[in-house]
Design an enzyme around this catalytic site. Structure first.
Site, PDB file in Angstrom:
ATOM      1  CG  ASP A  99      -1.698  -1.366   1.528  1.00 15.29           C
ATOM      2  OD1 ASP A  99      -2.571  -1.483   0.613  1.00 15.29           O
ATOM      3  OD2 ASP A  99      -1.259  -2.058   2.371  1.00 15.29           O
ATOM      4  CD  GLU A 133      -1.206  -3.439  -6.972  1.00 15.23           C
ATOM      5  OE1 GLU A 133      -2.038  -4.175  -6.359  1.00 15.23           O
ATOM      6  OE2 GLU A 133      -1.369  -2.424  -7.297  1.00 15.23           O
TER       7      GLU A 133
HETATM    8  O1  TRH Z   1       4.653  -6.172   0.800  1.00 12.72           O
HETATM    9  P1  TRH Z   1       3.763  -6.626  -0.218  1.00 12.72           P
HETATM   10  O2  TRH Z   1       3.479  -8.097   0.169  1.00 12.72           O
HETATM   11  O3  TRH Z   1       2.355  -5.869  -0.350  1.00 12.72           O
HETATM   12  C1  TRH Z   1       0.983  -6.468  -0.370  1.00 12.72           C
HETATM   13  C2  TRH Z   1       0.364  -6.489  -1.618  1.00 12.72           C
HETATM   14  O4  TRH Z   1       0.635  -5.119  -2.282  1.00 12.72           O
HETATM   15  C3  TRH Z   1      -0.919  -6.574  -1.509  1.00 12.72           C
HETATM   16  O5  TRH Z   1      -1.438  -6.486  -2.975  1.00 12.72           O
HETATM   17  C4  TRH Z   1      -1.763  -5.755  -0.658  1.00 12.72           C
HETATM   18  O6  TRH Z   1      -2.935  -6.194  -0.593  1.00 12.72           O
HETATM   19  C5  TRH Z   1      -1.221  -6.187   0.694  1.00 12.72           C
HETATM   20  O7  TRH Z   1       0.214  -5.640   0.683  1.00 12.72           O
HETATM   21  C6  TRH Z   1      -1.565  -5.293   1.993  1.00 12.72           C
HETATM   22  O8  TRH Z   1       4.362  -6.619  -1.506  1.00 12.72           O
HETATM   23  P2  TRH Z   1       4.728  -5.567  -2.779  1.00 12.72           P
HETATM   24  O9  TRH Z   1       3.268  -4.752  -3.267  1.00 12.72           O
HETATM   25  O10 TRH Z   1       5.725  -5.927  -3.634  1.00 12.72           O
HETATM   26  O11 TRH Z   1       5.244  -4.470  -1.637  1.00 12.72           O
HETATM   27  C7  TRH Z   1       6.554  -4.454  -1.387  1.00 12.72           C
HETATM   28  C8  TRH Z   1       7.139  -3.138  -1.550  1.00 12.72           C
HETATM   29  O12 TRH Z   1       8.590  -2.932  -0.584  1.00 12.72           O
HETATM   30  C9  TRH Z   1       7.691  -2.431  -2.810  1.00 12.72           C
HETATM   31  O13 TRH Z   1       7.313  -1.111  -2.876  1.00 12.72           O
HETATM   32  C10 TRH Z   1       9.092  -2.899  -3.163  1.00 12.72           C
HETATM   33  C11 TRH Z   1       9.605  -2.475  -1.550  1.00 12.72           C
HETATM   34  N1  TRH Z   1      10.754  -3.122  -1.193  1.00 12.72           N
HETATM   35  C12 TRH Z   1      11.895  -2.310  -0.842  1.00 12.72           C
HETATM   36  O14 TRH Z   1      11.690  -0.945  -0.913  1.00 12.72           O
HETATM   37  N2  TRH Z   1      12.893  -2.736  -0.395  1.00 12.72           N
HETATM   38  C13 TRH Z   1      13.116  -4.141  -0.231  1.00 12.72           C
HETATM   39  O15 TRH Z   1      14.459  -4.569   0.258  1.00 12.72           O
HETATM   40  C14 TRH Z   1      12.254  -5.109  -0.438  1.00 12.72           C
HETATM   41  C15 TRH Z   1      12.127  -6.593  -0.598  1.00 12.72           C
HETATM   42  C16 TRH Z   1      11.136  -4.487  -0.946  1.00 12.72           C
END
Ligand code: TRH
Length: 380
Positions: free
Chosen positions: A20, A276
């Site tokens: 989010d 996402e």
């Molecule tokens: O963290 P998530 O599992 O988020 C989820 C999904 O968005 C899902 O659809 C939603 O309903 C739920 O949250 C509430 O995975 P996502 O979407 O990949 O988000 C991770 C974020 O973290 C992304 O912006 C990338 C970032 N990130 C970093 O900045 N540094 C890191 O080291 C890593 C591993 C990720």
């Protein structure tokens, strides 16, 4: 009269994880940097935000980060004027007083719900449609997506060009990896792993450990770590830990800033991602990927998974398509991965070419921030 330089408010409730805030922070920055609009980002959980953006001061109710006015959205809602464009991310419920402020404006704002990403066909029919109304203020659905007729994907200007340059520059990659304490073993496949808990992990790790080619696996700290500890037979894995089991080197990384995470994805031969935003970023990396989809009630996420598999695998040969689909389905069903991994490895070159072609094809669509701005221009 609508404002020429509109003010935008983006509202984000952190349900769980980082998606989010990951999406809304990315969008807010891009709107400021590329569309010269003033953005306030209202976030209810600054601690989650701090993980992606360590310069956040979690004690402040208001601060500026990269041109974005970041506001802590506390239960104690401060009186605030409604902006010209209001985005409720992922169907979050706006404060009542803010909704009243929207309705009291002489010219009602454009109010949109930024929905979750899905490759399902119905998204095209629903994108841009009116949703509910609050007094005189109409809300609209805005759906990101992979196909024409959707709102597209978040993609910053020149992202693909920057990615290409980085991937062509061995020294830049080496320096970046070294800055995270990664010394890639020569000839080893570099794989990143960001996932939810998964029972299929042990058979996948077994397969990599017994492979003829070495694998160097990079795992940012997070929910998958307990499964990794179980496989290694080690407790309390922390960032910096490196463990070798036969052909597999497992290295735990700190959770890094979003821009560093991009470069990590660009550096790897294969990326396992989730949710996402990391899922989209792995597509922009132009490398083969594995998606751990976010689970939803009544397994509705499985329809989303199948819709994406169908779209993504178009153009692959039948054996490569089967291998990739099998791997993705097994990972999302907590099933054994070894056979699927071996089949996938047989189609590596084809999957690599396909990942680049998919990325370039997606890059032809208008990006999501530009599509939102265009939606506003059409609306006024
Ligand atoms: O963290 P998530 O599992 O988020 C989820 C999904 O968005 C899902 O659809 C939603 O309903 C739920 O949250 C509430 O995975 P996502 O979407 O990949 O988000 C991770 C974020 O973290 C992304 O912006 C990338 C970032 N990130 C970093 O900045 N540094 C890191 O080291 C890593 C591993 C990720």
């Amino acid at each position: 009269m609508p404002e020429l330089n509109p003010r935008w408010d983006i509202f984000c409730t952190v349900v769980d994880n980082f998606g989010d805030i990951g999406v809304t922070w990315r969008l807010a920055r891009q709107l400021v940097a590329e569309h010269s609009v003033a953005v306030r980002l209202w976030v209810d959980d600054l601690r989650a935000f701090e993980r992606l953006c360590p310069q956040i001061d979690i004690r402040l109710s208001q601060q500026w980060q990269e041109g974005v006015e970041v506001r802590h959205w506390s239960t104690d809602w401060p009186a605030a004027d409604a902006a010209d464009v209001v985005i409720a991310a992922f169907a979050c419920q706006l404060p009542g007083a803010y909704m009243d402020a929207m309705a009291e404006r002489e010219q009602p704002p454009l109010w949109m719900n930024l929905d979750y990403l899905s490759a399902e066909d119905w998204v095209i029919g629903c994108h841009g449609l009116p949703s509910v109304k609050y007094k005189s203020v109409q809300k609209f659905f805005f759906f990101p997506g992979f196909q024409p007729g959707t709102g597209g994907l978040l993609r910053e200007k020149n992202l693909l060009e920057r990615r290409r340059q980085f991937q062509q520059d061995a020294e830049a990659q080496r320096n970046f990896l070294q800055s995270l304490g990664i010394n890639r073993a020569q000839g080893a496949h570099l794989i990143s792993l960001f996932a939810y808990e998964n029972k299929g992990l042990s058979s996948w790790f077994d397969a990599m450990a017994s492979d003829a080619t070495a694998t160097h696996l990079l795992i940012p700290e997070g929910r998958i770590i307990a499964d990794v500890e179980h496989w290694l037979g080690i407790d309390d894995l922390k960032a910096g830990a490196i463990h070798v089991r036969d052909a597999l080197t497992v290295q735990i990384l700190p959770f890094v800033r979003q821009d560093q995470y991009d470069r990590l994805l660009w550096s790897c031969d294969f990326n396992a991602v989730r949710g996402e935003d990391s899922f989209v970023r792995a597509q922009w990396a132009g490398r083969p990927l594995l998606w751990h989809i976010y689970r939803q009630d009544e397994d509705i996420h499985l329809d989303k998974l199948e819709a994406f598999i169908e779209l993504y695998t178009k153009g692959l040969s039948e054996p490569a398509r089967e291998a990739m689909s099998g791997l993705w389905r097994a990972w999302n069903a907590d099933e054994a991965m070894a056979d699927h991994w071996q089949s996938t490895r047989k189609h590596w070159p084809e999957l690599q070419q396909h990942a680049e072609a998919w990325c370039l094809e997606q890059g032809l669509q208008a990006d999501l921030a530009a599509a939102l701005v265009q939606f506003y221009v059409n609306w006024i």
